[in-house]
Design an enzyme around this catalytic site. Sequence first.
Site, PDB file in Angstrom:
ATOM      1  N   LYS A  86      -6.208   7.299   0.717  1.00 61.78           N
ATOM      2  CA  LYS A  86      -5.474   6.041   0.550  1.00 61.78           C
ATOM      3  C   LYS A  86      -5.134   5.516   1.943  1.00 61.78           C
ATOM      4  CE  LYS A  86      -2.190   4.632  -3.004  1.00 61.78           C
ATOM      5  NZ  LYS A  86      -0.942   5.018  -3.662  1.00 61.78           N
TER       6      LYS A  86
HETATM    7  O1  G3P Z   1       1.086   3.899  -5.688  1.00 60.30           O
HETATM    8  C1  G3P Z   1       1.636   2.760  -5.142  1.00 60.30           C
HETATM    9  C2  G3P Z   1       2.479   1.954  -6.097  1.00 60.30           C
HETATM   10  O2  G3P Z   1       2.095   2.165  -7.407  1.00 60.30           O
HETATM   11  C3  G3P Z   1       3.941   2.039  -5.832  1.00 60.30           C
HETATM   12  O3  G3P Z   1       4.725   1.492  -6.855  1.00 60.30           O
HETATM   13  O4  G3P Z   1       6.892   1.103  -7.959  1.00 60.30           O
HETATM   14  O5  G3P Z   1       6.845   1.963  -5.595  1.00 60.30           O
HETATM   15  O6  G3P Z   1       6.211  -0.375  -6.089  1.00 60.30           O
HETATM   16  P1  G3P Z   1       6.239   1.021  -6.600  1.00 60.30           P
END
Ligand code: G3P
Length: 226
Positions: A86
Amino acid sequence: MKFFLDTADLSEIEEAASWGALAGVTTNPSLYARIGGKLDDFHNHIKRICEIVDGPVSAESVAMTRDEIVRDGRELAAIAPNVVVKVPTMVEGLAATRTLADEGIPVNMTLCFSVPQAILAARAGARYISPFIGRFDDISEDGLDQLNNVVQAIANYDFTDSTVNGEQIEIIAASVRSANHVTQAALMGADIATVPFGVLKKMVQHPLTDRGLDAFMKDWEKVQNA
Ligand code: G3P
């Protein structure tokens, strides 16, 4: 649409994998910190996830220069054949993605918030692109609209001359906060939704399913007593 679990929590991954519908896992530095992850255990932790899940497991580089990201990426990719590196959407990340892709290492380009970013990621050879939904909603913008723009823009072009072995790019709807995000992402044709375990559990549920099941059980009791 395929489903990935967005977590670094091994018990959540084991549980979700046992449900039979999990295609992969995505992690990020915040998710690893949330489970109390330690720096020197990071590679082992990713290895443990890869032992639970056959599909792609995204492990994020936290380096800031192209050379360091490439070095990180090579090390991460060596952990298991299903590791996806990533990489954040930034100049150094794009340059590193090109090198990693040319070496056959799949990259998930993350922190993607716009169509130009997504197209650059595609041209740099990213295997997966992760537009974030919820973080737009956090700043009172429509994350689903933004995801739709990315899905449509990527579908307008053939990127197979940029990707490793001419593979098709897959769009991962990320920063998913609700089952409705999943519904809308599926309707617009996002290839994958990566969801927290809490959202995955809600995706299974519907009050009419509960009501219907309750009625079936009660009626079956009548049959047994007839
Ligand atoms: O994996 C990255 C993403 O899904 C993060 O989500 O909820 O931290 O904005 P969030």
